[in-house]
Write an enzyme that holds these catalytic residues in place. Structure first.
Site, PDB file in Angstrom:
ATOM      1  N   GLU A  39       2.419  -7.924  -1.540  1.00 42.63           N
ATOM      2  CA  GLU A  39       1.398  -6.907  -1.751  1.00 42.63           C
ATOM      3  C   GLU A  39       1.444  -5.793  -0.708  1.00 42.63           C
ATOM      4  O   GLU A  39       1.442  -6.052   0.509  1.00 42.63           O
ATOM      5  CB  GLU A  39       0.014  -7.592  -1.760  1.00 42.63           C
ATOM      6  CG  GLU A  39      -1.171  -6.661  -1.922  1.00 42.63           C
ATOM      7  CD  GLU A  39      -1.191  -5.908  -3.238  1.00 42.63           C
ATOM      8  OE1 GLU A  39      -0.866  -6.505  -4.280  1.00 42.63           O
ATOM      9  OE2 GLU A  39      -1.512  -4.704  -3.231  1.00 42.63           O
ATOM     10  N   THR A  83      -0.096  -2.861  -8.889  1.00 44.19           N
ATOM     11  CA  THR A  83       0.692  -4.107  -9.017  1.00 44.19           C
ATOM     12  C   THR A  83       1.183  -4.296 -10.448  1.00 44.19           C
ATOM     13  O   THR A  83       2.335  -4.691 -10.679  1.00 44.19           O
ATOM     14  CB  THR A  83      -0.139  -5.362  -8.645  1.00 44.19           C
ATOM     15  OG1 THR A  83      -0.775  -5.147  -7.397  1.00 44.19           O
ATOM     16  CG2 THR A  83       0.746  -6.580  -8.535  1.00 44.19           C
ATOM     17  N   HIS A 198      -3.932  -6.761   1.031  1.00 43.91           N
ATOM     18  CA  HIS A 198      -4.457  -5.795   0.064  1.00 43.91           C
ATOM     19  C   HIS A 198      -5.551  -4.972   0.739  1.00 43.91           C
ATOM     20  O   HIS A 198      -6.329  -5.509   1.523  1.00 43.91           O
ATOM     21  CB  HIS A 198      -5.020  -6.544  -1.151  1.00 43.91           C
ATOM     22  CG  HIS A 198      -5.318  -5.657  -2.324  1.00 43.91           C
ATOM     23  ND1 HIS A 198      -6.349  -4.747  -2.333  1.00 43.91           N
ATOM     24  CD2 HIS A 198      -4.687  -5.534  -3.517  1.00 43.91           C
ATOM     25  CE1 HIS A 198      -6.353  -4.110  -3.490  1.00 43.91           C
ATOM     26  NE2 HIS A 198      -5.353  -4.556  -4.225  1.00 43.91           N
ATOM     27  N   ASP A 257       5.313  -4.353  -3.692  1.00 45.07           N
ATOM     28  CA  ASP A 257       4.951  -3.873  -5.037  1.00 45.07           C
ATOM     29  C   ASP A 257       4.684  -2.369  -5.087  1.00 45.07           C
ATOM     30  O   ASP A 257       5.038  -1.700  -6.037  1.00 45.07           O
ATOM     31  CB  ASP A 257       3.781  -4.685  -5.636  1.00 45.07           C
ATOM     32  CG  ASP A 257       2.483  -4.594  -4.849  1.00 45.07           C
ATOM     33  OD1 ASP A 257       2.494  -4.125  -3.685  1.00 45.07           O
ATOM     34  OD2 ASP A 257       1.434  -5.014  -5.394  1.00 45.07           O
ATOM     35  N   HIS A 258       4.061  -1.837  -4.020  1.00 43.69           N
ATOM     36  CA  HIS A 258       3.731  -0.408  -3.976  1.00 43.69           C
ATOM     37  C   HIS A 258       3.236  -0.087  -2.586  1.00 43.69           C
ATOM     38  O   HIS A 258       3.087  -0.983  -1.752  1.00 43.69           O
ATOM     39  CB  HIS A 258       2.665  -0.036  -5.028  1.00 43.69           C
ATOM     40  CG  HIS A 258       1.450  -0.922  -4.953  1.00 43.69           C
ATOM     41  ND1 HIS A 258       0.510  -0.830  -3.960  1.00 43.69           N
ATOM     42  CD2 HIS A 258       1.055  -1.974  -5.730  1.00 43.69           C
ATOM     43  CE1 HIS A 258      -0.411  -1.749  -4.130  1.00 43.69           C
ATOM     44  NE2 HIS A 258      -0.104  -2.476  -5.199  1.00 43.69           N
TER      45      HIS A 258
HETATM   46  C1  GP9 Z   1      -4.807  -8.170  -8.249  1.00 42.95           C
HETATM   47  C2  GP9 Z   1      -3.660  -7.886  -7.365  1.00 42.95           C
HETATM   48  C3  GP9 Z   1      -3.834  -6.553  -6.687  1.00 42.95           C
HETATM   49  O1  GP9 Z   1      -4.647  -9.251  -9.077  1.00 42.95           O
HETATM   50  O2  GP9 Z   1      -2.460  -7.982  -8.046  1.00 42.95           O
HETATM   51  O3  GP9 Z   1      -3.711  -5.515  -7.576  1.00 42.95           O
HETATM   52  P1  GP9 Z   1      -3.527  -4.008  -7.067  1.00 42.95           P
HETATM   53  O4  GP9 Z   1      -4.895  -3.504  -6.715  1.00 42.95           O
HETATM   54  O5  GP9 Z   1      -2.621  -4.021  -5.896  1.00 42.95           O
HETATM   55  O6  GP9 Z   1      -2.932  -3.313  -8.239  1.00 42.95           O
HETATM   56 MN    MN Z   2      -0.654  -4.532  -5.396  1.00 44.64          MN
END
Ligand code: GP9
Ligand code: MN
Length: 426
Positions: A39, A83, A198, A257-258
């Site tokens: 994440e 994500t 996150h 992921d980003h």
């Molecule tokens: C939520 C997690 C985070 O299930 O994958 O999502 P994001 O806010 O990073 O898109």
């Molecule tokens: Mn994410």
């Protein structure tokens, strides 16, 4: 009615698909795939520190590990779907949508994703993520993507003690996942989507191994200790996999992921990176996320510098597993091929090529970061006004980028995969 399909297929044959066989074709045949979605991690933390404290000691060690390929110029290509967009990119090698999230708006489409294509070699697919199954509409979308099982929130024991911020902390998340992994039919394709790193990067004191940064952005400040926590969680996961006997026969992929730090924090970021400001060029370069392919026992790992991105993962993985992609539709390249497109498009139309970085329609030299002047030639009337060669080259990549994203959108908006019979030979 799928009228656009022949044109799209022609484009892919001519511009994307390679006739080369990858050097790594079949290298991971029949191995389990363990794919860690890390994440919000960005590449600028790799081999970097905060006040002398290493941020990602474990990932740093992987960059030079002999069993690991590390891609240092790998870009995330996500948009508002965050994500879920990264999952969309990895599964399909299609672009996410410019607005909204395909996971919500196009979950009923037919796809031809990784999980489905791996069935050709009898792979079972499972996703592990300790969040509500309806978040990002995953439960529905995973059906369309032919994911066999989703271990969501209810598969985990979640208490006040073992959770923070968005939920279950990454360390207990991995720990509790091992028993499920052991029970899966082999070979399997498993995805582990982490949660602790996150926004807004909350972490219990006892989990902080390094001090935060000190700037006017608490987001950036707190990012470092949570990234470190995730790094430790991934290291522990490697140990747990070894202890459980699941390591040797697996390929382990780790991908950011980003981005985690948005442009709102540019001022603090420029201070951290010791730059006067974050220029548009810098900002594009900050969209790099770590990407690792770890093959136990392989011995030929290296640091790869080519421009690469999430769009490339699907063909790369399939070829590693020995699965042909001759009639598949995708917009990336196998990262172990030499004849590649040579550019990565971000969803807003920005792109990065071997030579250029283009953002908001301005081209920069990728090596120097200097803007490439559009030569106007107003004074020299004796020579005809000639556009600068590099401006031309950059613009022609821009045209391809636009075309390619248009085709990808056609496929998604028109649900065009339903008109293709992938089973027939060619
Ligand atoms: C939520 C997690 C985070 O299930 O994958 O999502 P994001 O806010 O990073 O898109
Ligand atoms: Mn994410």
């Amino acid at each position: 009615d799928g009228n656009e399909l022949p044109e799209i297929q022609d484009y892919i044959e001519e511009n994307i698909r390679s006739n080369e066989t990858s050097d790594l074709f079949g290298v991971a045949e029949d191995k389990n795939v363990i794919f860690i979605w890390a994440e919000s991690i960005q590449s600028f933390v790799i081999d970097n520190d905060v006040y002398g404290q290493e941020i990602t000691p474990f990932l740093n060690s992987l960059t030079t590990d002999e069993d690991t390929y590390y891609f240092e110029n790998f870009y995330h290509q996500t948009e508002q779907g965050k994500t879920s967009d990264s999952e969309f990119l990895i599964e399909n090698s299609l672009y996410p949508l410019s607005r909204g999230a395909a996971f919500f708006t196009h979950a009923q489409n037919e796809y031809h994703g990784l999980s489905e294509m791996m069935k050709e070699k009898d792979y079972y697919s499972a996703v592990f993520h300790a969040n509500n199954k309806s978040f990002w509409n995953r439960e529905q979308m995973y059906d369309s993507l032919k994911v066999d099982h989703f271990y969501g929130q209810d598969a985990y024991e979640i208490t006040d003690e073992n959770s923070v911020g968005w939920g279950l902390k990454d360390k207990p998340f991995f720990e509790q996942s091992i028993k499920y992994l052991q029970s899966l039919e082999e070979p399997y394709y498993s995805k582990f989507i982490t949660l602790t790193n996150h926004f807004p990067f909350e972490l219990d004191e006892e989990d902080k191994s390094i001090d935060p940064y000190d700037s006017n952005s608490n987001t950036l400040n707190n990012f470092f200790p949570t990234v470190r926590y995730m790094d430790e969680a991934i290291e522990l996961f490697f140990d747990q996999l070894k202890d459980a006997g699941l390591y040797e026969d697996s390929v382990i992929v780790i991908m950011g992921d980003h981005d985690g730090i948005s442009a709102n924090h540019n001022k603090a970021m420029s201070m951290y990176l010791d730059k006067e400001e974050i220029t548009p060029f810098d900002y594009v370069q900050l969209q790099r996320v770590p990407f690792f392919i770890h093959i136990p026992g392989h011995g030929e790992g290296e640091i790869k510098s080519e421009v690469s991105g999430q769009i490339d993962v699907k063909p790369t993985l399939l070829h590693m597993l020995g699965i042909e992609t001759d009639n598949d539709i995708y917009f990336g390249n196998d990262l172990f091929h030499n004849d590649r497109k040579g550019y990565i498009a971000l969803r807003n139309g920005d792109f990065i090529s071997d030579d250029y970085v283009s953002t908001s329609g301005v081209c920069y030299d990728r090596k120097t970061g200097e803007a490439i002047e559009v030569v106007e030639n107003e004074a020299e009337t004796e020579t005809e006004s000639q556009p600068d060669e590099s401006t031309d080259a950059c613009a022609s990549i821009g045209e391809k980028v636009e075309k390619e994203m248009g085709y990808s959108d056609d496929l998604v908006y028109g649900d065009l995969f339903r008109f293709i019979d992938f089973d027939q030979d060619n």
